[in-house]
Design a protein around this motif. Structure first.
Motif, PDB file in Angstrom:
ATOM      1  N   ALA A 115       0.838  -1.201   0.000  1.00  0.00           N
ATOM      2  CA  ALA A 115       0.000   0.000   0.000  1.00  0.00           C
ATOM      3  C   ALA A 115       0.874   1.252   0.000  1.00  0.00           C
ATOM      4  O   ALA A 115       0.615   2.207  -0.750  1.00  0.00           O
ATOM      5  N   LEU A 116       1.924   1.273   0.816  1.00  0.00           N
ATOM      6  CA  LEU A 116       2.810   2.439   0.872  1.00  0.00           C
ATOM      7  C   LEU A 116       3.538   2.657  -0.448  1.00  0.00           C
ATOM      8  O   LEU A 116       3.877   3.791  -0.792  1.00  0.00           O
ATOM      9  N   ASP A 117       3.775   1.572  -1.182  1.00  0.00           N
ATOM     10  CA  ASP A 117       4.444   1.717  -2.485  1.00  0.00           C
ATOM     11  C   ASP A 117       3.690   2.684  -3.391  1.00  0.00           C
ATOM     12  O   ASP A 117       4.300   3.454  -4.137  1.00  0.00           O
ATOM     13  N   GLU A 118       2.362   2.644  -3.333  1.00  0.00           N
ATOM     14  CA  GLU A 118       1.563   3.522  -4.190  1.00  0.00           C
ATOM     15  C   GLU A 118       1.900   4.984  -3.928  1.00  0.00           C
ATOM     16  O   GLU A 118       1.998   5.790  -4.860  1.00  0.00           O
ATOM     17  N   GLN A 119       2.085   5.334  -2.669  1.00  0.00           N
ATOM     18  CA  GLN A 119       2.393   6.716  -2.309  1.00  0.00           C
ATOM     19  C   GLN A 119       3.812   7.099  -2.694  1.00  0.00           C
ATOM     20  O   GLN A 119       4.054   8.156  -3.278  1.00  0.00           O
ATOM     21  N   TYR A 120       4.762   6.222  -2.388  1.00  0.00           N
ATOM     22  CA  TYR A 120       6.162   6.574  -2.597  1.00  0.00           C
ATOM     23  C   TYR A 120       6.609   6.448  -4.048  1.00  0.00           C
ATOM     24  O   TYR A 120       7.655   6.970  -4.425  1.00  0.00           O
ATOM     25  N   LEU A 121       5.820   5.770  -4.859  1.00  0.00           N
ATOM     26  CA  LEU A 121       6.084   5.740  -6.299  1.00  0.00           C
ATOM     27  C   LEU A 121       5.358   6.869  -7.025  1.00  0.00           C
ATOM     28  O   LEU A 121       5.605   7.128  -8.197  1.00  0.00           O
ATOM     29  N   GLY A 122       4.435   7.526  -6.319  1.00  0.00           N
ATOM     30  CA  GLY A 122       3.700   8.641  -6.912  1.00  0.00           C
ATOM     31  C   GLY A 122       2.789   8.233  -8.044  1.00  0.00           C
ATOM     32  O   GLY A 122       2.660   8.956  -9.039  1.00  0.00           O
ATOM     33  N   VAL A 123       2.127   7.073  -7.910  1.00  0.00           N
ATOM     34  CA  VAL A 123       1.298   6.560  -8.996  1.00  0.00           C
ATOM     35  C   VAL A 123      -0.171   6.923  -8.796  1.00  0.00           C
ATOM     36  O   VAL A 123      -0.592   7.319  -7.701  1.00  0.00           O
ATOM     37  N   ASP A 124      -0.944   6.771  -9.866  1.00  0.00           N
ATOM     38  CA  ASP A 124      -2.375   7.056  -9.828  1.00  0.00           C
ATOM     39  C   ASP A 124      -3.219   5.791  -9.702  1.00  0.00           C
ATOM     40  O   ASP A 124      -4.337   5.842  -9.204  1.00  0.00           O
ATOM     41  N   PHE A 125      -2.675   4.669 -10.166  1.00  0.00           N
ATOM     42  CA  PHE A 125      -3.398   3.413  -9.987  1.00  0.00           C
ATOM     43  C   PHE A 125      -2.415   2.256  -9.938  1.00  0.00           C
ATOM     44  O   PHE A 125      -1.278   2.347 -10.413  1.00  0.00           O
ATOM     45  N   GLN A 126      -2.873   1.167  -9.320  1.00  0.00           N
ATOM     46  CA  GLN A 126      -2.067  -0.039  -9.250  1.00  0.00           C
ATOM     47  C   GLN A 126      -2.768  -1.143 -10.046  1.00  0.00           C
ATOM     48  O   GLN A 126      -3.990  -1.248 -10.038  1.00  0.00           O
ATOM     49  N   PHE A 127      -1.962  -1.958 -10.705  1.00  0.00           N
ATOM     50  CA  PHE A 127      -2.482  -3.041 -11.535  1.00  0.00           C
ATOM     51  C   PHE A 127      -1.960  -4.371 -11.010  1.00  0.00           C
ATOM     52  O   PHE A 127      -0.802  -4.487 -10.614  1.00  0.00           O
ATOM     53  N   GLY A 128      -2.832  -5.381 -10.983  1.00  0.00           N
ATOM     54  CA  GLY A 128      -2.424  -6.706 -10.530  1.00  0.00           C
ATOM     55  C   GLY A 128      -3.494  -7.730 -10.829  1.00  0.00           C
ATOM     56  O   GLY A 128      -4.537  -7.414 -11.403  1.00  0.00           O
ATOM     57  N   GLY A 129      -3.236  -8.963 -10.410  1.00  0.00           N
ATOM     58  CA  GLY A 129      -4.212 -10.016 -10.597  1.00  0.00           C
ATOM     59  C   GLY A 129      -5.370  -9.871  -9.626  1.00  0.00           C
ATOM     60  O   GLY A 129      -5.276  -9.175  -8.615  1.00  0.00           O
ATOM     61  N   VAL A 130      -6.471 -10.552  -9.941  1.00  0.00           N
ATOM     62  CA  VAL A 130      -7.644 -10.462  -9.085  1.00  0.00           C
ATOM     63  C   VAL A 130      -7.356 -11.059  -7.706  1.00  0.00           C
ATOM     64  O   VAL A 130      -8.073 -10.767  -6.740  1.00  0.00           O
ATOM     65  N   ASP A 131      -6.288 -11.858  -7.591  1.00  0.00           N
ATOM     66  CA  ASP A 131      -5.907 -12.384  -6.287  1.00  0.00           C
ATOM     67  C   ASP A 131      -5.368 -11.298  -5.364  1.00  0.00           C
ATOM     68  O   ASP A 131      -5.203 -11.514  -4.167  1.00  0.00           O
ATOM     69  N   GLN A 132      -5.099 -10.105  -5.922  1.00  0.00           N
ATOM     70  CA  GLN A 132      -4.607  -8.979  -5.126  1.00  0.00           C
ATOM     71  C   GLN A 132      -5.738  -8.102  -4.587  1.00  0.00           C
ATOM     72  O   GLN A 132      -5.472  -7.098  -3.924  1.00  0.00           O
ATOM     73  N   ARG A 133      -6.952  -8.458  -4.824  1.00  0.00           N
ATOM     74  CA  ARG A 133      -8.078  -7.574  -4.506  1.00  0.00           C
ATOM     75  C   ARG A 133      -8.101  -7.152  -3.049  1.00  0.00           C
ATOM     76  O   ARG A 133      -8.344  -5.980  -2.724  1.00  0.00           O
ATOM     77  N   LYS A 134      -7.856  -8.090  -2.137  1.00  0.00           N
ATOM     78  CA  LYS A 134      -7.912  -7.755  -0.715  1.00  0.00           C
ATOM     79  C   LYS A 134      -6.802  -6.796  -0.314  1.00  0.00           C
ATOM     80  O   LYS A 134      -6.998  -5.949   0.567  1.00  0.00           O
ATOM     81  N   ILE A 135      -5.650  -6.904  -0.965  1.00  0.00           N
ATOM     82  CA  ILE A 135      -4.575  -5.940  -0.700  1.00  0.00           C
ATOM     83  C   ILE A 135      -4.951  -4.571  -1.248  1.00  0.00           C
ATOM     84  O   ILE A 135      -4.677  -3.532  -0.627  1.00  0.00           O
ATOM     85  N   PHE A 136      -5.600  -4.547  -2.411  1.00  0.00           N
ATOM     86  CA  PHE A 136      -6.007  -3.276  -2.998  1.00  0.00           C
ATOM     87  C   PHE A 136      -7.037  -2.561  -2.121  1.00  0.00           C
ATOM     88  O   PHE A 136      -6.955  -1.344  -1.904  1.00  0.00           O
TER      89      PHE A 136
END
Length: 368
Positions: free
Chosen positions: A165-186
Protein backbone atom coordinates in the motif's frame (compact mmCIF):
# COMPACT_ATOMS: atom_id res chain seq x y z
CA UNK A 1 -4.81 11.74 -31.58
CA UNK A 2 -6.82 9.51 -29.24
CA UNK A 3 -9.54 11.07 -27.08
CA UNK A 4 -9.60 10.59 -23.28
CA UNK A 5 -12.50 8.16 -23.67
CA UNK A 6 -10.55 6.08 -26.22
CA UNK A 7 -7.54 5.97 -23.95
CA UNK A 8 -9.68 4.92 -20.98
CA UNK A 9 -11.23 2.16 -23.07
CA UNK A 10 -7.77 0.90 -24.00
CA UNK A 11 -6.55 1.09 -20.40
CA UNK A 12 -9.51 -0.83 -18.97
CA UNK A 13 -10.40 -3.36 -21.68
CA UNK A 14 -10.20 -7.03 -20.72
CA UNK A 15 -9.65 -6.32 -17.03
CA UNK A 16 -11.82 -8.36 -14.70
CA UNK A 17 -12.49 -5.61 -12.17
CA UNK A 18 -11.97 -1.85 -11.79
CA UNK A 19 -11.95 0.04 -8.50
CA UNK A 20 -11.96 3.83 -8.71
CA UNK A 21 -12.02 4.18 -12.48
CA UNK A 22 -13.43 7.71 -12.28
CA UNK A 23 -10.12 9.03 -10.96
CA UNK A 24 -8.35 7.69 -14.08
CA UNK A 25 -10.99 9.33 -16.28
CA UNK A 26 -10.40 12.67 -14.52
CA UNK A 27 -6.63 12.47 -15.10
CA UNK A 28 -7.14 11.73 -18.80
CA UNK A 29 -9.68 14.54 -19.10
CA UNK A 30 -7.07 16.95 -17.71
CA UNK A 31 -4.69 15.90 -20.45
CA UNK A 32 -2.27 14.22 -18.05
CA UNK A 33 -0.64 10.81 -18.39
CA UNK A 34 -1.71 8.42 -15.60
CA UNK A 35 1.04 6.65 -13.68
CA UNK A 36 0.70 2.92 -13.00
CA UNK A 37 2.41 0.57 -10.55
CA UNK A 38 2.77 -3.16 -11.24
CA UNK A 39 4.73 -5.15 -8.68
CA UNK A 40 6.32 -8.54 -9.04
CA UNK A 41 8.40 -10.61 -6.63
CA UNK A 42 11.57 -12.10 -8.20
CA UNK A 43 11.01 -15.69 -7.10
CA UNK A 44 10.85 -18.48 -9.72
CA UNK A 45 11.36 -18.01 -13.44
CA UNK A 46 8.56 -15.95 -15.06
CA UNK A 47 6.07 -18.22 -16.81
CA UNK A 48 3.83 -17.89 -19.84
CA UNK A 49 1.00 -16.64 -17.64
CA UNK A 50 2.95 -13.36 -17.45
CA UNK A 51 1.66 -12.65 -20.95
CA UNK A 52 -1.71 -11.80 -19.36
CA UNK A 53 -0.52 -8.75 -17.37
CA UNK A 54 2.15 -7.87 -19.93
CA UNK A 55 -0.32 -7.66 -22.80
CA UNK A 56 -2.43 -5.44 -20.56
CA UNK A 57 0.61 -3.31 -19.71
CA UNK A 58 1.18 -3.04 -23.46
CA UNK A 59 -2.25 -1.38 -23.61
CA UNK A 60 -1.21 0.99 -20.82
CA UNK A 61 1.95 1.99 -22.70
CA UNK A 62 0.02 2.47 -25.94
CA UNK A 63 -2.40 4.76 -24.10
CA UNK A 64 0.50 6.87 -22.80
CA UNK A 65 0.48 5.53 -19.23
CA UNK A 66 3.78 5.70 -17.36
CA UNK A 67 4.39 2.25 -15.88
CA UNK A 68 6.61 1.46 -12.89
CA UNK A 69 7.52 -2.20 -12.49
CA UNK A 70 8.59 -2.74 -8.88
CA UNK A 71 10.51 -5.82 -7.78
CA UNK A 72 9.42 -6.70 -4.27
CA UNK A 73 10.43 -9.05 -1.45
CA UNK A 74 9.04 -10.30 1.90
CA UNK A 75 6.63 -12.83 0.32
CA UNK A 76 7.43 -15.53 2.87
CA UNK A 77 11.12 -15.40 1.88
CA UNK A 78 10.48 -17.28 -1.35
CA UNK A 79 13.67 -15.80 -2.83
CA UNK A 80 16.78 -15.77 -0.61
CA UNK A 81 18.21 -12.30 -0.25
CA UNK A 82 21.50 -13.18 -1.91
CA UNK A 83 19.62 -14.18 -5.09
CA UNK A 84 17.26 -11.19 -5.28
CA UNK A 85 19.69 -8.94 -7.17
CA UNK A 86 20.40 -11.58 -9.82
CA UNK A 87 16.73 -12.51 -10.20
CA UNK A 88 15.74 -8.87 -10.50
CA UNK A 89 18.13 -8.52 -13.43
CA UNK A 90 16.81 -11.75 -14.95
CA UNK A 91 13.22 -10.46 -14.69
CA UNK A 92 14.19 -7.23 -16.46
CA UNK A 93 15.77 -9.14 -19.33
CA UNK A 94 12.76 -11.37 -19.85
CA UNK A 95 10.08 -8.68 -19.49
CA UNK A 96 11.84 -6.45 -22.00
CA UNK A 97 12.15 -9.43 -24.35
CA UNK A 98 8.38 -9.98 -24.14
CA UNK A 99 7.61 -6.34 -24.94
CA UNK A 100 10.08 -6.44 -27.82
CA UNK A 101 8.37 -9.57 -29.15
CA UNK A 102 5.05 -7.72 -28.96
CA UNK A 103 6.52 -4.73 -30.78
CA UNK A 104 5.72 -2.33 -27.91
CA UNK A 105 8.07 0.62 -27.22
CA UNK A 106 9.21 0.74 -23.58
CA UNK A 107 10.29 4.36 -23.27
CA UNK A 108 7.64 4.93 -20.57
CA UNK A 109 8.41 1.72 -18.67
CA UNK A 110 10.62 2.08 -15.58
CA UNK A 111 12.06 -0.74 -13.50
CA UNK A 112 12.33 0.08 -9.80
CA UNK A 113 13.79 -1.98 -6.98
CA UNK A 114 11.72 -1.65 -3.82
CA UNK A 115 14.85 -1.23 -1.70
CA UNK A 116 15.62 2.04 -3.50
CA UNK A 117 12.93 3.81 -1.46
CA UNK A 118 11.71 1.28 1.12
CA UNK A 119 14.80 1.81 3.28
CA UNK A 120 14.32 5.56 3.62
CA UNK A 121 13.52 7.21 6.95
CA UNK A 122 10.15 8.52 5.71
CA UNK A 123 8.98 5.17 4.37
CA UNK A 124 9.89 3.36 7.57
CA UNK A 125 8.15 5.99 9.70
CA UNK A 126 4.96 5.47 7.68
CA UNK A 127 5.37 1.74 8.08
CA UNK A 128 5.51 2.19 11.87
CA UNK A 129 2.36 4.33 11.70
CA UNK A 130 0.59 1.56 9.79
CA UNK A 131 1.75 -1.04 12.31
CA UNK A 132 0.20 1.10 15.06
CA UNK A 133 -3.08 1.35 13.10
CA UNK A 134 -3.66 -1.99 11.36
CA UNK A 135 -4.99 -4.96 13.31
CA UNK A 136 -3.48 -8.41 12.93
CA UNK A 137 -6.83 -9.61 11.58
CA UNK A 138 -6.89 -7.00 8.78
CA UNK A 139 -3.25 -7.60 7.82
CA UNK A 140 -3.69 -11.38 7.67
CA UNK A 141 -6.96 -11.07 5.74
CA UNK A 142 -5.43 -8.69 3.19
CA UNK A 143 -2.61 -11.07 2.32
CA UNK A 144 -4.62 -14.29 2.45
CA UNK A 145 -4.69 -14.79 -1.33
CA UNK A 146 -1.12 -13.72 -2.02
CA UNK A 147 1.11 -14.49 0.96
CA UNK A 148 1.81 -18.18 1.44
CA UNK A 149 -0.30 -19.51 4.29
CA UNK A 150 1.62 -21.72 6.69
CA UNK A 151 0.97 -23.10 10.17
CA UNK A 152 3.46 -20.75 11.77
CA UNK A 153 3.37 -17.59 9.60
CA UNK A 154 6.26 -15.17 9.49
CA UNK A 155 5.90 -11.54 10.49
CA UNK A 156 6.85 -10.56 6.93
CA UNK A 157 3.49 -11.90 5.71
CA UNK A 158 1.67 -9.45 7.96
CA UNK A 159 3.84 -6.52 6.82
CA UNK A 160 3.42 -7.34 3.12
CA UNK A 161 0.00 -5.68 2.50
CA UNK A 162 1.01 -2.48 4.28
CA UNK A 163 4.26 -2.17 2.37
CA UNK A 164 2.48 -2.72 -0.94
CA UNK A 165 0.00 0.00 0.00
CA UNK A 166 2.81 2.44 0.87
CA UNK A 167 4.44 1.72 -2.49
CA UNK A 168 1.56 3.52 -4.19
CA UNK A 169 2.39 6.72 -2.31
CA UNK A 170 6.16 6.57 -2.60
CA UNK A 171 6.08 5.74 -6.30
CA UNK A 172 3.70 8.64 -6.91
CA UNK A 173 1.30 6.56 -9.00
CA UNK A 174 -2.38 7.06 -9.83
CA UNK A 175 -3.40 3.41 -9.99
CA UNK A 176 -2.07 -0.04 -9.25
CA UNK A 177 -2.48 -3.04 -11.53
CA UNK A 178 -2.42 -6.71 -10.53
CA UNK A 179 -4.21 -10.02 -10.60
CA UNK A 180 -7.64 -10.46 -9.08
CA UNK A 181 -5.91 -12.38 -6.29
CA UNK A 182 -4.61 -8.98 -5.13
CA UNK A 183 -8.08 -7.57 -4.51
CA UNK A 184 -7.91 -7.75 -0.71
CA UNK A 185 -4.58 -5.94 -0.70
CA UNK A 186 -6.01 -3.28 -3.00
CA UNK A 187 -9.03 -2.66 -0.78
CA UNK A 188 -6.67 -2.65 2.22
CA UNK A 189 -4.71 0.17 0.56
CA UNK A 190 -7.90 2.09 -0.22
CA UNK A 191 -8.88 1.88 3.45
CA UNK A 192 -5.58 2.65 5.18
CA UNK A 193 -3.70 5.12 2.94
CA UNK A 194 -6.29 7.88 3.60
CA UNK A 195 -5.81 7.25 7.34
CA UNK A 196 -2.20 8.33 6.87
CA UNK A 197 -3.34 11.41 5.00
CA UNK A 198 -2.62 10.05 1.52
CA UNK A 199 -4.88 9.84 -1.53
CA UNK A 200 -6.82 6.71 -2.41
CA UNK A 201 -5.64 5.20 -5.67
CA UNK A 202 -7.55 3.32 -8.36
CA UNK A 203 -6.98 -0.40 -8.92
CA UNK A 204 -7.27 -2.56 -12.02
CA UNK A 205 -7.31 -6.38 -11.88
CA UNK A 206 -6.81 -9.02 -14.55
CA UNK A 207 -8.09 -12.60 -14.38
CA UNK A 208 -5.73 -15.34 -13.23
CA UNK A 209 -4.42 -17.94 -15.67
CA UNK A 210 -5.14 -21.53 -14.54
CA UNK A 211 -2.07 -23.61 -13.77
CA UNK A 212 -1.25 -26.85 -15.54
CA UNK A 213 -2.17 -28.85 -12.42
CA UNK A 214 -5.15 -26.74 -11.33
CA UNK A 215 -5.20 -23.61 -9.20
CA UNK A 216 -3.34 -20.55 -10.44
CA UNK A 217 -0.12 -20.54 -12.42
CA UNK A 218 2.72 -19.64 -10.08
CA UNK A 219 6.39 -18.76 -10.67
CA UNK A 220 7.38 -20.62 -7.51
CA UNK A 221 5.56 -23.84 -8.51
CA UNK A 222 7.37 -25.52 -11.42
CA UNK A 223 4.57 -28.04 -11.90
CA UNK A 224 1.99 -25.32 -12.62
CA UNK A 225 3.73 -23.33 -15.32
CA UNK A 226 5.52 -23.06 -18.65
CA UNK A 227 8.58 -20.81 -18.45
CA UNK A 228 8.86 -17.93 -20.91
CA UNK A 229 12.47 -18.80 -21.72
CA UNK A 230 12.08 -22.55 -22.06
CA UNK A 231 12.92 -24.38 -25.28
CA UNK A 232 9.78 -24.88 -27.43
CA UNK A 233 10.03 -28.67 -27.36
CA UNK A 234 6.72 -29.47 -25.67
CA UNK A 235 3.37 -30.22 -27.31
CA UNK A 236 0.74 -29.95 -24.59
CA UNK A 237 -1.88 -27.39 -25.63
CA UNK A 238 -3.36 -25.23 -22.87
CA UNK A 239 -6.87 -24.19 -23.85
CA UNK A 240 -7.17 -21.55 -21.15
CA UNK A 241 -4.53 -19.50 -22.98
CA UNK A 242 -6.87 -18.96 -25.94
CA UNK A 243 -9.04 -16.44 -24.09
CA UNK A 244 -6.37 -15.21 -21.68
CA UNK A 245 -3.39 -14.76 -23.99
CA UNK A 246 -3.78 -15.70 -27.65
CA UNK A 247 -6.93 -13.70 -28.37
CA UNK A 248 -5.55 -10.47 -26.81
CA UNK A 249 -2.31 -10.89 -28.79
CA UNK A 250 -4.30 -11.53 -31.96
CA UNK A 251 -6.41 -8.44 -31.26
CA UNK A 252 -3.23 -6.41 -30.86
CA UNK A 253 -2.06 -7.73 -34.24
CA UNK A 254 -5.31 -6.80 -35.91
CA UNK A 255 -5.16 -3.26 -34.50
CA UNK A 256 -1.61 -2.84 -35.73
CA UNK A 257 -2.60 -3.98 -39.22
CA UNK A 258 -5.30 -1.28 -39.21
CA UNK A 259 -2.82 1.28 -37.90
CA UNK A 260 -4.89 1.71 -34.75
CA UNK A 261 -1.98 1.85 -32.31
CA UNK A 262 -2.50 5.07 -30.34
CA UNK A 263 1.28 5.45 -30.67
CA UNK A 264 3.38 8.10 -32.34
CA UNK A 265 6.26 5.64 -32.77
CA UNK A 266 6.37 3.31 -35.77
CA UNK A 267 6.08 -0.34 -34.76
CA UNK A 268 8.11 -2.88 -36.72
CA UNK A 269 6.50 -5.96 -38.21
CA UNK A 270 6.54 -8.87 -35.81
CA UNK A 271 6.25 -12.61 -36.56
CA UNK A 272 4.80 -13.28 -33.09
CA UNK A 273 1.63 -11.35 -33.85
CA UNK A 274 1.04 -13.35 -37.03
CA UNK A 275 -0.25 -16.11 -34.76
CA UNK A 276 -4.04 -16.23 -34.87
CA UNK A 277 -5.68 -18.27 -32.12
CA UNK A 278 -8.10 -20.99 -33.18
CA UNK A 279 -11.62 -19.97 -32.30
CA UNK A 280 -15.00 -19.18 -33.78
CA UNK A 281 -18.07 -21.09 -34.91
CA UNK A 282 -16.03 -24.07 -36.13
CA UNK A 283 -15.24 -25.22 -32.62
CA UNK A 284 -18.65 -24.28 -31.23
CA UNK A 285 -20.40 -26.35 -33.93
CA UNK A 286 -17.97 -29.25 -33.36
CA UNK A 287 -16.62 -29.00 -36.90
CA UNK A 288 -13.17 -28.57 -35.33
CA UNK A 289 -11.98 -31.57 -33.34
CA UNK A 290 -10.71 -30.77 -29.82
CA UNK A 291 -7.40 -32.48 -30.67
CA UNK A 292 -6.93 -30.16 -33.64
CA UNK A 293 -7.71 -27.17 -31.46
CA UNK A 294 -5.24 -28.37 -28.85
CA UNK A 295 -2.52 -28.79 -31.47
CA UNK A 296 -3.19 -25.35 -32.93
CA UNK A 297 -3.04 -23.71 -29.50
CA UNK A 298 0.19 -25.52 -28.70
CA UNK A 299 1.76 -24.37 -31.97
CA UNK A 300 0.64 -20.79 -31.32
CA UNK A 301 2.23 -20.81 -27.85
CA UNK A 302 5.45 -22.29 -29.24
CA UNK A 303 5.58 -19.46 -31.79
CA UNK A 304 5.05 -16.94 -29.00
CA UNK A 305 8.02 -18.31 -27.09
CA UNK A 306 10.39 -18.55 -30.06
CA UNK A 307 11.45 -14.86 -30.27
CA UNK A 308 11.94 -14.73 -26.49
CA UNK A 309 14.03 -17.86 -26.52
CA UNK A 310 16.03 -16.48 -29.46
CA UNK A 311 16.77 -13.29 -27.50
CA UNK A 312 17.92 -15.43 -24.60
CA UNK A 313 20.20 -17.58 -26.77
CA UNK A 314 21.78 -14.49 -28.36
CA UNK A 315 22.37 -12.59 -25.11
CA UNK A 316 25.46 -13.85 -23.25
CA UNK A 317 24.88 -11.55 -20.24
CA UNK A 318 21.32 -12.84 -19.83
CA UNK A 319 22.54 -16.45 -19.91
CA UNK A 320 25.15 -15.71 -17.25
CA UNK A 321 22.56 -13.98 -15.08
CA UNK A 322 20.27 -17.02 -15.36
CA UNK A 323 22.93 -19.29 -13.92
CA UNK A 324 23.48 -16.91 -11.01
CA UNK A 325 19.76 -16.33 -10.42
CA UNK A 326 18.69 -19.97 -10.70
CA UNK A 327 21.64 -22.23 -9.91
CA UNK A 328 21.18 -25.93 -10.59
CA UNK A 329 20.08 -27.47 -7.26
CA UNK A 330 21.52 -30.85 -8.36
CA UNK A 331 24.90 -29.48 -9.35
CA UNK A 332 27.75 -30.81 -7.25
CA UNK A 333 30.06 -28.13 -5.89
CA UNK A 334 33.47 -28.15 -7.48
CA UNK A 335 36.15 -29.56 -5.26
CA UNK A 336 38.94 -27.11 -4.78
CA UNK A 337 42.45 -28.52 -4.84
CA UNK A 338 44.37 -27.78 -1.73
CA UNK A 339 47.22 -25.45 -2.44
CA UNK A 340 50.57 -26.78 -1.31
CA UNK A 341 52.18 -24.40 1.09
CA UNK A 342 55.94 -24.55 1.34
CA UNK A 343 57.24 -24.67 4.87
CA UNK A 344 61.02 -24.19 5.01
CA UNK A 345 62.85 -26.71 7.21
CA UNK A 346 64.41 -25.53 10.46
CA UNK A 347 68.06 -24.53 10.36
CA UNK A 348 70.38 -27.45 9.85
CA UNK A 349 67.65 -29.70 8.50
CA UNK A 350 66.44 -30.68 5.01
CA UNK A 351 68.21 -31.23 1.71
CA UNK A 352 70.35 -28.13 1.93
CA UNK A 353 71.63 -28.77 5.43
CA UNK A 354 75.45 -28.54 5.68
CA UNK A 355 77.26 -31.69 6.69
CA UNK A 356 79.44 -31.22 9.78
CA UNK A 357 82.94 -32.35 8.65
CA UNK A 358 84.65 -31.62 11.99
CA UNK A 359 86.47 -34.80 13.15
CA UNK A 360 84.97 -36.26 16.25
CA UNK A 361 87.26 -37.42 19.08
CA UNK A 362 87.83 -41.19 19.29
CA UNK A 363 88.21 -43.29 22.37
CA UNK A 364 91.13 -45.70 22.62
CA UNK A 365 89.68 -48.97 23.78
CA UNK A 366 93.06 -50.09 25.26
CA UNK A 367 93.69 -47.04 27.36
CA UNK A 368 93.73 -47.48 31.11
Amino acid sequence: MATPDEKYELITRRVQEILGGDSIKAILADGRAPKCYWGTAPTGRPHIGYFVPLVKIADFLRAGVEVRDVHAFLDNLKAPLELVAHRTKYYQFILLAVFKSLGIPTSKLTFVEGSSYQLTKEYNLDNYKLCATVSEHDAKKAGAEVVKQVESPLLSGLLYPGLQALDEQYLGVDFQFGGVDQRKIFTFAELYLPRLGYAKRAHLMNAMVPGLAGGKMSSSDPNSKIDLSMHPNWSNGVLAFVEAVLIPVSQLRAERLKGDTLLEETLDQNPLLQTTPPRGPGFASKNLHPKDLKTAVANAIIRMLEPIRKSFDENEEWRKIEKLAYPDPNAKPEKKKKEKVYHPPPPGKGKNAKVDETPKPTTDAGAP
